[in-house]
Design a protein around this motif. Structure first.
Motif, PDB file in Angstrom:
ATOM      1  N   LEU A 229      11.730  12.455  -0.331  1.00 23.61           N
ATOM      2  CA  LEU A 229      12.777  11.570  -0.849  1.00 23.61           C
ATOM      3  C   LEU A 229      12.904  10.313   0.006  1.00 23.61           C
ATOM      4  O   LEU A 229      13.051   9.195  -0.514  1.00 23.61           O
ATOM      5  CB  LEU A 229      14.107  12.308  -0.902  1.00 23.61           C
ATOM      6  CG  LEU A 229      14.247  13.384  -1.977  1.00 23.61           C
ATOM      7  CD1 LEU A 229      15.531  14.182  -1.781  1.00 23.61           C
ATOM      8  CD2 LEU A 229      14.218  12.764  -3.380  1.00 23.61           C
ATOM      9  N   SER A 230      12.849  10.477   1.323  1.00 21.89           N
ATOM     10  CA  SER A 230      12.943   9.330   2.224  1.00 21.89           C
ATOM     11  C   SER A 230      11.740   8.406   2.044  1.00 21.89           C
ATOM     12  O   SER A 230      11.876   7.176   2.057  1.00 21.89           O
ATOM     13  CB  SER A 230      13.035   9.813   3.676  1.00 21.89           C
ATOM     14  OG  SER A 230      13.135   8.725   4.565  1.00 21.89           O
ATOM     15  N   PHE A 231      10.558   8.988   1.869  1.00 17.56           N
ATOM     16  CA  PHE A 231       9.364   8.172   1.618  1.00 17.56           C
ATOM     17  C   PHE A 231       9.524   7.367   0.331  1.00 17.56           C
ATOM     18  O   PHE A 231       9.231   6.159   0.298  1.00 17.56           O
ATOM     19  CB  PHE A 231       8.122   9.065   1.526  1.00 17.56           C
ATOM     20  CG  PHE A 231       6.943   8.392   0.899  1.00 17.56           C
ATOM     21  CD1 PHE A 231       6.231   7.423   1.585  1.00 17.56           C
ATOM     22  CD2 PHE A 231       6.552   8.705  -0.408  1.00 17.56           C
ATOM     23  CE1 PHE A 231       5.146   6.777   0.987  1.00 17.56           C
ATOM     24  CE2 PHE A 231       5.477   8.069  -1.002  1.00 17.56           C
ATOM     25  CZ  PHE A 231       4.764   7.101  -0.299  1.00 17.56           C
ATOM     26  N   LEU A 232       9.998   8.010  -0.727  1.00 20.79           N
ATOM     27  CA  LEU A 232      10.176   7.305  -1.997  1.00 20.79           C
ATOM     28  C   LEU A 232      11.208   6.191  -1.862  1.00 20.79           C
ATOM     29  O   LEU A 232      11.028   5.095  -2.415  1.00 20.79           O
ATOM     30  CB  LEU A 232      10.581   8.286  -3.087  1.00 20.79           C
ATOM     31  CG  LEU A 232       9.504   9.313  -3.481  1.00 20.79           C
ATOM     32  CD1 LEU A 232      10.084  10.377  -4.399  1.00 20.79           C
ATOM     33  CD2 LEU A 232       8.315   8.620  -4.138  1.00 20.79           C
ATOM     34  N   GLN A 233      12.268   6.440  -1.109  1.00 22.03           N
ATOM     35  CA  GLN A 233      13.251   5.387  -0.848  1.00 22.03           C
ATOM     36  C   GLN A 233      12.608   4.199  -0.151  1.00 22.03           C
ATOM     37  O   GLN A 233      12.935   3.045  -0.432  1.00 22.03           O
ATOM     38  CB  GLN A 233      14.376   5.920   0.018  1.00 22.03           C
ATOM     39  CG  GLN A 233      15.436   6.716  -0.711  1.00 22.03           C
ATOM     40  CD  GLN A 233      16.598   7.065   0.200  1.00 22.03           C
ATOM     41  OE1 GLN A 233      16.428   7.244   1.405  1.00 22.03           O
ATOM     42  NE2 GLN A 233      17.778   7.161  -0.354  1.00 22.03           N
ATOM     43  N   SER A 234      11.681   4.469   0.765  1.00 22.64           N
ATOM     44  CA  SER A 234      11.072   3.398   1.560  1.00 22.64           C
ATOM     45  C   SER A 234      10.220   2.456   0.721  1.00 22.64           C
ATOM     46  O   SER A 234       9.920   1.339   1.148  1.00 22.64           O
ATOM     47  CB  SER A 234      10.205   3.997   2.677  1.00 22.64           C
ATOM     48  OG  SER A 234       8.980   4.533   2.170  1.00 22.64           O
ATOM     49  N   LEU A 235       9.819   2.912  -0.463  1.00 21.51           N
ATOM     50  CA  LEU A 235       9.012   2.065  -1.347  1.00 21.51           C
ATOM     51  C   LEU A 235       9.850   1.059  -2.114  1.00 21.51           C
ATOM     52  O   LEU A 235       9.312   0.153  -2.752  1.00 21.51           O
ATOM     53  CB  LEU A 235       8.229   2.934  -2.338  1.00 21.51           C
ATOM     54  CG  LEU A 235       7.233   3.932  -1.731  1.00 21.51           C
ATOM     55  CD1 LEU A 235       6.560   4.726  -2.841  1.00 21.51           C
ATOM     56  CD2 LEU A 235       6.194   3.223  -0.877  1.00 21.51           C
TER      57      LEU A 235
ATOM     58  N   GLN B  41      -3.811   4.243   6.517  1.00 24.58           N
ATOM     59  CA  GLN B  41      -2.939   4.125   7.686  1.00 24.58           C
ATOM     60  C   GLN B  41      -1.530   3.681   7.320  1.00 24.58           C
ATOM     61  O   GLN B  41      -0.551   4.114   7.946  1.00 24.58           O
ATOM     62  CB  GLN B  41      -3.559   3.158   8.701  1.00 24.58           C
ATOM     63  CG  GLN B  41      -4.790   3.709   9.399  1.00 24.58           C
ATOM     64  CD  GLN B  41      -5.301   2.777  10.485  1.00 24.58           C
ATOM     65  OE1 GLN B  41      -4.962   1.588  10.518  1.00 24.58           O
ATOM     66  NE2 GLN B  41      -6.127   3.311  11.376  1.00 24.58           N
ATOM     67  N   GLY B  42      -1.407   2.813   6.328  1.00 25.17           N
ATOM     68  CA  GLY B  42      -0.078   2.374   5.899  1.00 25.17           C
ATOM     69  C   GLY B  42       0.745   3.523   5.347  1.00 25.17           C
ATOM     70  O   GLY B  42       1.946   3.642   5.631  1.00 25.17           O
ATOM     71  N   LEU B  43       0.107   4.388   4.577  1.00 25.96           N
ATOM     72  CA  LEU B  43       0.786   5.559   4.032  1.00 25.96           C
ATOM     73  C   LEU B  43       1.165   6.511   5.161  1.00 25.96           C
ATOM     74  O   LEU B  43       2.266   7.082   5.159  1.00 25.96           O
ATOM     75  CB  LEU B  43      -0.119   6.254   3.019  1.00 25.96           C
ATOM     76  CG  LEU B  43       0.409   7.545   2.378  1.00 25.96           C
ATOM     77  CD1 LEU B  43       1.764   7.337   1.717  1.00 25.96           C
ATOM     78  CD2 LEU B  43      -0.607   8.080   1.361  1.00 25.96           C
ATOM     79  N   GLU B  44       0.262   6.680   6.121  1.00 23.77           N
ATOM     80  CA  GLU B  44       0.573   7.529   7.275  1.00 23.77           C
ATOM     81  C   GLU B  44       1.821   7.027   7.991  1.00 23.77           C
ATOM     82  O   GLU B  44       2.707   7.812   8.356  1.00 23.77           O
ATOM     83  CB  GLU B  44      -0.598   7.561   8.239  1.00 23.77           C
ATOM     84  CG  GLU B  44      -0.340   8.372   9.500  1.00 23.77           C
ATOM     85  CD  GLU B  44      -1.489   8.319  10.485  1.00 23.77           C
ATOM     86  OE1 GLU B  44      -1.275   7.871  11.639  1.00 23.77           O
ATOM     87  OE2 GLU B  44      -2.612   8.727  10.120  1.00 23.77           O
ATOM     88  N   LYS B  45       1.905   5.723   8.195  1.00 24.91           N
ATOM     89  CA  LYS B  45       3.053   5.138   8.897  1.00 24.91           C
ATOM     90  C   LYS B  45       4.351   5.416   8.142  1.00 24.91           C
ATOM     91  O   LYS B  45       5.364   5.816   8.734  1.00 24.91           O
ATOM     92  CB  LYS B  45       2.852   3.638   9.073  1.00 24.91           C
ATOM     93  CG  LYS B  45       3.953   2.920   9.840  1.00 24.91           C
ATOM     94  CD  LYS B  45       3.568   1.459  10.065  1.00 24.91           C
ATOM     95  CE  LYS B  45       4.631   0.727  10.897  1.00 24.91           C
ATOM     96  NZ  LYS B  45       5.906   0.561  10.172  1.00 24.91           N
ATOM     97  N   LYS B  46       4.332   5.229   6.831  1.00 26.58           N
ATOM     98  CA  LYS B  46       5.538   5.458   6.032  1.00 26.58           C
ATOM     99  C   LYS B  46       5.967   6.927   6.068  1.00 26.58           C
ATOM    100  O   LYS B  46       7.159   7.251   6.170  1.00 26.58           O
ATOM    101  CB  LYS B  46       5.307   5.005   4.586  1.00 26.58           C
ATOM    102  CG  LYS B  46       5.360   3.495   4.378  1.00 26.58           C
ATOM    103  CD  LYS B  46       5.243   3.146   2.918  1.00 26.58           C
ATOM    104  CE  LYS B  46       5.412   1.649   2.684  1.00 26.58           C
ATOM    105  NZ  LYS B  46       6.793   1.202   3.010  1.00 26.58           N
TER     106      LYS B  46
END
Length: 488
Positions: free
Chosen positions: A473-479, A377-382
């Motif tokens: 790219l946006s997902f990777l930035q969020s990490l 679920q955390g990955l889904e949210k991101k």
């Protein structure tokens, strides 16, 4: 603005969303030569009702501006706006966010795949420059922050256009070898941050990657797994994220041959790998402090005397046996072995695969969003947040146990397809889930709809759209921690 707003235009222009008026200002005279100068073209573009003003209002307007300027054969756009006025109407419309969205949308709207056009008059003129002028009504603007945001937005847009160029190249040119060469070319520009390895067809046989190999074995260009590693954190031996892209450079359907009307655009079936390659090529520009693996699962699903036979039972790289229900369900086979390989050799925390996998997902969501399947679920949210911020929309779909039950084999561990025509996107995702190791946070993006569209929609072109690059790219930035956010 009031000084250049003619009364005649004021009577005709209501500001309705999409409405535009082009006005030619009166001639001025050059102070030195006293000759008349070229009249200035001023284009007003309606954004709609103030109460409904949003970022999407600007995403809708910019492609119309680009179309009009290209029609006029102009090379430059200057956009003048009072950003603080917009932020008063909608608090989310800061100067930084507005310019970021407009710059990104402009880069995408200006895209053309015209390399095979031989007559110049068949090509739309490309706009060479976009400039912004900001009216400052109250308080200072953080120009450094705005410039950084525009730079990142431009980088994202250019990455999308790179993926579009890869995807739109036809299958007679873009085969697994061609994609390998493109990857080498992109890696050569960033040797300090990118490494590359190729698992060829001979190595696949030795390693037991039988699902992957079988899909491409009838092609004159053998299959291969192209592995890219971005080293933003070289002191860390592990890779936090693995991105796995389906790369079927042309999908005939194999011996379960596709029919006329369904086969013609199957050169776009490698759009997942195009998105991964473009993402990996862009990471050095963002300078993210993490290690990321990109896997391009490249094969051509051709027909011939050596083609994969329906109902064959093959042993996967993971060790599970799979009965092939339909040779046109080939993408899940190359992904299965690709997913197993990256998990075994790189031990990533997150694994995301991206693939034009099923027509069933198009039936469910159309061409407007990808299907999102995940075990976390955390990955889904991101990923949902990344999709919303980039307008690369996705929608969660279920992985009920019943979908997995449909894949249980009688003579093999698994069957490659479900029992019937219903829930095809879900059974395909359930098949991939069988190859995800315990503890790995995994997501599958079925991009069959938004990656290969049937008509132009605003900044999204017909054909290969480059969908998924900005989401990833946006997902990777969020990490990244806030202090590690990229500055380009």
């Amino acid at each position: 603005m009031q000084q250049i707003w003619p009364k005649a235009i004021s009577a005709d222009f209501s500001g309705k969303e999409g409405q535009s008026v082009l006005y030619y200002s009166s001639n001025d005279f050059d102070e030195d030569s006293k000759e008349p100068t070229t009249p200035q073209r001023i284009l007003w573009m309606g954004l709609g009702k103030e109460a409904k003003l949003s970022l999407n209002s600007f995403r809708t307007a910019i492609p119309k501006v680009v179309d009009k300027v290209q029609e006029l054969k102009q090379k430059e756009i200057v956009i003048s706006l009072d950003a603080q006025q917009f932020s008063t109407l909608n608090s989310s419309l800061s100067a930084e966010t507005l310019l970021q969205t407009m710059a990104n949308t402009f880069i995408q709207s200006n895209y053309q795949f015209n390399k095979h056009l031989t007559k110049e008059d068949s090509k739309k003129p490309s706009i060479e420059e976009l400039r912004f002028t900001l009216k400052q009504t109250s308080g200072p603007l953080d120009l450094q922050k705005i410039n950084e945001a525009v730079q990142v937005a431009t980088t994202f847009g250019e990455a999308t256009n790179l993926a579009r160029n890869l995807a739109n190249e036809r299958g007679d040119v873009c085969n697994p070898k061609w994609m390998e060469e493109k990857a080498k070319e992109l890696v050569s520009n960033h040797r300090d941050k990118l490494q590359m390895q190729v698992i060829d067809s001979n190595q696949m046989n030795l390693l037991g990657m039988n699902l992957f190999y079988s899909v491409g074995k009838a092609s004159t260009t053998p299959p291969r797994l192209v592995l890219l590693k971005y080293m933003g954190d070289p002191q860390n031996p592990t890779s936090e994220v693995a991105l796995v892209g389906k790369g079927i450079t042309f999908d005939t359907g194999g011996l379960n041959l596709k029919s006329t009307g369904f086969i013609e655009d199957m050169y776009l079936d490698m759009s997942g790998s195009a998105a991964v390659l473009a993402t990996m090529a862009t990471l050095p520009k963002l300078n993210l402090k993490m290690n990321v693996v990109g896997a391009l699962c490249m094969a051509e699903n051709a027909i011939g005397s050596n083609a994969l036979l329906p109902n064959s039972i093959l042993k996967s790289y993971k060790g599970l046996t799979v009965e092939i229900g339909n040779t046109d369900a080939e993408g899940r086979l190359v992904l299965a072995d690709g997913l197993s390989y990256v998990q075994k050799h790189y031990s990533p925390k997150y694994v995301i695969d991206i693939a034009t996998l099923t027509g069933a997902c198009c039936v469910a969501l159309g061409e407007y969003a990808s299907g999102l399947f995940t075990n976390d679920q955390g990955l889904e949210k991101k990923l949902m947040e990344a999709a919303d911020s980039t307008f690369e929309r996705t929608w969660p779909l279920p992985l009920f146990p019943e979908y997995s039950a449909e894949l249980k084999g009688q003579h093999s561990d698994l069957k490659s397809i479900g029992k019937g025509r219903y829930g095809g996107a879900c059974t395909a995702a359930a098949f991939l889930k069988e190859f995800i190791e315990e503890g790995v946070k995994w997501a599958h993006l079925d991009i069959a709809g938004p990656a290969m569209t049937s008509e132009k929609r605003g900044h999204i072109p017909r054909g290969g759209t480059g969908y998924g690059v900005q989401l990833l790219l946006s997902f990777l930035q969020s990490l990244q921690e806030p202090s590690q956010q990229p500055k380009t």
